[in-house]
Scaffold this active site. Sequence first.
Site, PDB file in Angstrom:
ATOM      1  N   ASP A  57       0.850  -1.197   0.000  1.00 31.56           N
ATOM      2  CA  ASP A  57       0.000   0.000   0.000  1.00 31.56           C
ATOM      3  C   ASP A  57       0.885   1.247   0.000  1.00 31.56           C
ATOM      4  O   ASP A  57       1.030   1.927   0.999  1.00 31.56           O
ATOM      5  CB  ASP A  57      -0.905  -0.026   1.236  1.00 31.56           C
ATOM      6  CG  ASP A  57      -1.941   1.085   1.240  1.00 31.56           C
ATOM      7  OD1 ASP A  57      -1.956   1.886   0.287  1.00 31.56           O
ATOM      8  OD2 ASP A  57      -2.730   1.136   2.204  1.00 31.56           O
ATOM      9  N   LYS A  59       0.467   3.744  -2.183  1.00 33.60           N
ATOM     10  CA  LYS A  59      -0.300   4.871  -2.753  1.00 33.60           C
ATOM     11  C   LYS A  59       0.613   5.734  -3.615  1.00 33.60           C
ATOM     12  O   LYS A  59       0.766   6.938  -3.414  1.00 33.60           O
ATOM     13  CB  LYS A  59      -0.972   5.697  -1.674  1.00 33.60           C
ATOM     14  CG  LYS A  59      -2.052   4.907  -0.950  1.00 33.60           C
ATOM     15  CD  LYS A  59      -2.884   5.768  -0.050  1.00 33.60           C
ATOM     16  CE  LYS A  59      -3.656   4.909   0.914  1.00 33.60           C
ATOM     17  NZ  LYS A  59      -2.778   4.300   1.935  1.00 33.60           N
ATOM     18  N   ASP A  62       3.365   9.647  -8.231  1.00 33.22           N
ATOM     19  CA  ASP A  62       4.474  10.430  -8.778  1.00 33.22           C
ATOM     20  C   ASP A  62       4.430  10.411 -10.312  1.00 33.22           C
ATOM     21  O   ASP A  62       3.505   9.875 -10.915  1.00 33.22           O
ATOM     22  CB  ASP A  62       5.805   9.877  -8.235  1.00 33.22           C
ATOM     23  CG  ASP A  62       6.805  10.995  -7.957  1.00 33.22           C
ATOM     24  OD1 ASP A  62       6.993  11.852  -8.852  1.00 33.22           O
ATOM     25  OD2 ASP A  62       7.404  11.009  -6.868  1.00 33.22           O
TER      26      ASP A  62
HETATM   27  O1  NUP Z   1      -8.927   5.151   1.951  1.00 36.37           O
HETATM   28  C1  NUP Z   1      -8.117   4.470   2.545  1.00 36.37           C
HETATM   29  N1  NUP Z   1      -8.238   4.286   3.880  1.00 36.37           N
HETATM   30  C2  NUP Z   1      -7.360   3.526   4.608  1.00 36.37           C
HETATM   31  O2  NUP Z   1      -7.542   3.401   5.831  1.00 36.37           O
HETATM   32  C3  NUP Z   1      -7.053   3.830   1.873  1.00 36.37           C
HETATM   33  C4  NUP Z   1      -6.156   3.038   2.593  1.00 36.37           C
HETATM   34  N2  NUP Z   1      -5.178   2.405   1.934  1.00 36.37           N
HETATM   35  N3  NUP Z   1      -6.305   2.907   3.968  1.00 36.37           N
HETATM   36  C5  NUP Z   1      -5.331   2.067   4.699  1.00 36.37           C
HETATM   37  O3  NUP Z   1      -6.024   0.953   5.272  1.00 36.37           O
HETATM   38  C6  NUP Z   1      -4.660   2.759   5.873  1.00 36.37           C
HETATM   39  O4  NUP Z   1      -3.492   3.436   5.448  1.00 36.37           O
HETATM   40  C7  NUP Z   1      -4.348   1.589   6.779  1.00 36.37           C
HETATM   41  O5  NUP Z   1      -3.195   0.911   6.318  1.00 36.37           O
HETATM   42  C8  NUP Z   1      -5.546   0.673   6.583  1.00 36.37           C
HETATM   43  C9  NUP Z   1      -6.663   0.859   7.581  1.00 36.37           C
HETATM   44  O6  NUP Z   1      -6.230   0.575   8.870  1.00 36.37           O
HETATM   45  P1  NUP Z   1      -7.206   0.581  10.143  1.00 36.37           P
HETATM   46  O7  NUP Z   1      -7.944   1.882  10.155  1.00 36.37           O
HETATM   47  O8  NUP Z   1      -8.139  -0.595   9.998  1.00 36.37           O
HETATM   48  O9  NUP Z   1      -6.282   0.425  11.320  1.00 36.37           O
END
Ligand code: NUP
EC number: 4.1.1.23
Length: 211
Positions: A57, A59, A62
């Site tokens: 992940d 994201k 760039d």
């Molecule tokens: O929109 C997003 N929301 C999100 O929480 C996109 C993500 N990639 N995440 C990721 O999902 C966030 O960075 C974390 O790694 C995980 C959620 O974690 P938690 O809130 O269940 O602890």
Amino acid sequence: MIILALDVYERDRALKIAEDVKDYISMVKVNWPLIIGSGLDIIRELKERTGLKIIADLKLADIPNTNRLIAKKVYEVGADYIIVHSFVGKDSVLAVKEIGEIIMVVEMSHPGALEFINPLTDKFIEMANEIKPFGVIAPGTRPERIKYIRERLNGEIKILTPGIGAQGGKALEAIKAGADYIIVGRAIYSSENPREAARRIYEEVKGWSSG
Ligand code: NUP
């Protein structure tokens, strides 16, 4: 259908949690906290220890060349999917997809996503339908948005929804709205008994999805 978001820093803790819960999850998602805390090779180790697919992940957001340089190294250590931002445009997204499987962010789960990302979701869905990534990220905190995205997204593209548990999203609601996978972090890894926490979520959603 459960993806573990393994946002801890420490290698040993990460490996232990992943091994404890692996019977109840489909994939492990690695984000910057774990990569910064334990090094990129944690991806290979997690894959070997659990036998599960690994999502990086990052994201990525760039220019195409930098996205490509980063993605190459991350696929090389064994990542099966890399999460990329859509707002940087098709060329940047395609630069990663040319090397490996991707997951595109079409909407995020936090309140701030309503400021800039949510107004562009239709465009991101359109781009996803054209590019055909493995999946897209949609907000587990907003089931009505999952449903909206599912209705417009090409049927083969999976929907992965973070925001379940700690951010207030409900596992079963997200699945019923159309999520193929729910992404769960703190509700599992911060629990006193991560295996039991994962088992409970697994029992709650099993039977509703084939992921
Ligand atoms: O929109 C997003 N929301 C999100 O929480 C996109 C993500 N990639 N995440 C990721 O999902 C966030 O960075 C974390 O790694 C995980 C959620 O974690 P938690 O809130 O269940 O602890």
